[in-house]
Design a protein around this motif. Structure first.
Motif, short mmCIF file in Angstrom:
data_model
loop_
_atom_site.label_atom_id
_atom_site.label_comp_id
_atom_site.label_asym_id
_atom_site.label_seq_id
_atom_site.Cartn_x
_atom_site.Cartn_y
_atom_site.Cartn_z
N GLY A 37 0.81 -1.21 0.00
CA GLY A 37 0.00 0.00 0.00
C GLY A 37 0.84 1.26 0.00
O GLY A 37 0.53 2.23 -0.69
N ARG A 38 1.91 1.25 0.76
CA ARG A 38 2.78 2.45 0.80
C ARG A 38 3.44 2.67 -0.55
O ARG A 38 3.60 3.81 -0.99
N ARG A 39 3.87 1.58 -1.21
CA ARG A 39 4.48 1.70 -2.54
C ARG A 39 3.48 2.31 -3.54
O ARG A 39 3.81 3.23 -4.28
N ASN A 40 2.25 1.77 -3.54
CA ASN A 40 1.23 2.32 -4.45
C ASN A 40 0.92 3.77 -4.14
O ASN A 40 0.71 4.59 -5.03
N GLY A 41 0.92 4.09 -2.82
CA GLY A 41 0.65 5.46 -2.41
C GLY A 41 1.71 6.42 -2.90
O GLY A 41 1.39 7.52 -3.37
N ARG A 42 2.96 6.03 -2.82
CA ARG A 42 4.05 6.90 -3.30
C ARG A 42 3.95 7.11 -4.80
O ARG A 42 4.14 8.21 -5.31
N SER A 43 3.63 6.03 -5.52
CA SER A 43 3.53 6.14 -6.98
C SER A 43 2.38 7.06 -7.37
O SER A 43 2.53 7.91 -8.26
N ARG A 45 0.98 9.50 -5.59
CA ARG A 45 1.24 10.89 -5.21
C ARG A 45 2.29 11.53 -6.11
O ARG A 45 2.26 12.73 -6.36
N LYS A 46 3.21 10.71 -6.62
CA LYS A 46 4.21 11.22 -7.56
C LYS A 46 3.53 11.64 -8.87
O LYS A 46 3.84 12.70 -9.44
N LYS A 47 2.58 10.84 -9.33
CA LYS A 47 1.86 11.19 -10.56
C LYS A 47 0.98 12.43 -10.36
O LYS A 47 0.89 13.29 -11.24
N GLN A 48 0.34 12.52 -9.17
CA GLN A 48 -0.48 13.69 -8.89
C GLN A 48 0.36 14.96 -8.82
O GLN A 48 -0.07 16.03 -9.27
#
Length: 381
Positions: A37-43, A45-48
């Motif tokens: 979940g943290r990995r997906n969250g970082r990805s 937020r990087k795109k946003q």
């Protein structure tokens, strides 16, 4: 219990803490659910951030305690009892808590439709706020029935759903009490003028179309005290307000066979009286009694309301500029030229016209017998 080591946090955890992944040798993901979940969250937020948008801080759904739910608007974790129901969601609950749900809905209506009133007008009647304002201006800023109050309520035909005009609160409510029945409104107008069948029956029985009222004490001095021992509360209420007693009300109910003096369809429940003289006219059902009151006990307003629902009241006529305008009275006058409170001069004349002219009395544009040929066909020209 089988354990697996997460490549991110390096901890040995039960395989139930890993998502399934058919591509891996053991059939489970390389990272535990928390790290995944943290990995997906970082990805995400990087795109946003690349799009110039700011996302909220990462939060795992599993961090919310049981019987609790996170509201994304107020960003608080609250009890599920603070959320409304929504069967479209897997949880069966609304996305936002109740206070936030109302606010989010209002913001959405304002954003998409300009205002909440505009949203409701389009939803219920299929018209916009601008169209309603245009109708009000075309009416001269008054209710088309009573010609005195400010029009605020959009009226529509309950059978077809089509918008008719904009009315004041009382006239709109009065139509509803009479179920948009023009014949019932005309019967009520005759009843108020003491011209109907009930008034004739009263004249036969007691020699007058009304009885009771405050003046009864002067001509019947023993009435207030006659048999008032151990009387009901209704007896004293009727005596004080209408100048009749319980026996009078029972006699009147028997005269009307228990039915309304106006419509003769529903049970008579209310004493109807003249608000100026205080005299009792008869017993009426709730709908007729309330409808007459909302239309101000005015026979002219009742007949105008009857013509309104049949389409005879509001007419469109040609104006001086070659266009068209509304006509609300007979004699005809442009509503836009009448000042506020200036309709009184047309009220009585219009009321007399509607009293004397019913829909089937109007002269129709039909050929006469002299205009027909021998086969019964209208002659040309």
């Amino acid at each position: 219990m089988i354990y697996k080591t997460c490549k991110d946090c390096g901890e040995d955890k039960p395989v139930a803490e890993f998502w399934k992944n058919k591509a891996s040798k053991d059939g489970f993901a390389y990272y535990c659910k928390a790290c995944f979940g943290r990995r997906n969250g970082r990805s995400y937020r990087k795109k946003q951030a690349a799009l110039g948008k700011e996302a909220r801080a990462y939060r795992r759904h599993s961090d919310v305690p049981e019987r609790m739910k996170y509201c994304p608007h107020c960003k608080e974790i609250k009890s599920v009892d603070d959320f409304g129901s929504n069967r479209a969601n897997k949880s069966g609950l609304a996305h936002h808590c109740r206070p936030c749900h109302s606010e989010v809905m209002r913001e959405g209506k304002r954003r998409k439709h300009g205002s909440e009133r505009n949203y409701l007008l389009k939803l219920r009647y299929g018209v916009t706020e601008a169209q309603v304002e245009e109708m009000i201006a075309e009416q001269g800023g008054v209710c088309v029935i009573c010609l005195r109050a400010e029009p605020k309520h959009v009226d529509h035909d309950h059978l077809t759903g089509l918008v008719r005009r904009v009315l004041c609160f009382k006239c709109n409510g009065g139509l509803g009490q009479f179920h948009d029945d023009p014949e019932l409104m005309r019967l009520a107008a005759n009843y108020l003028e003491l011209r109907g069948a009930h008034a004739r029956r009263m004249r036969i029985e007691i020699g007058a179309p009304v009885f009771g009222g405050p003046g009864r004490v002067r001509w019947d001095p023993f009435w207030r005290t006659r048999g008032d021992a151990a009387q009901s509360a209704r007896h004293y209420h009727l005596r004080q307000k209408y100048g009749i007693n319980d026996d009078d009300a029972k006699w009147l109910s028997e005269l009307q066979v228990g039915y309304c003096a106006v419509c003769c369809d529903l049970p008579a429940e209310h004493v109807d009286h003249d608000h100026e003289s205080g005299a009792v006219r008869g017993l009426a059902c709730s709908g007729c009694n309330t409808g007459m009151g909302q239309l101000r006990d005015d026979p002219v307003a009742l007949r105008r309301a009857a013509d309104y629902v049949t389409g005879r009241l509001v007419r469109r006529v040609a104006d001086a500029d070659g266009g068209t305008r509304l006509s609300l009275t007979v004699p005809d006058v442009d509503p836009a030229t009448v000042p506020k409170g200036g309709w009184k001069a047309f009220w009585e004349e219009d009321g007399q016209y509607r009293k004397e002219t019913l829909p089937f009395d109007e002269e129709l544009d039909m050929p006469t017998w002299g205009d027909l040929d021998e086969d019964g066909v209208p002659a040309p020209g």
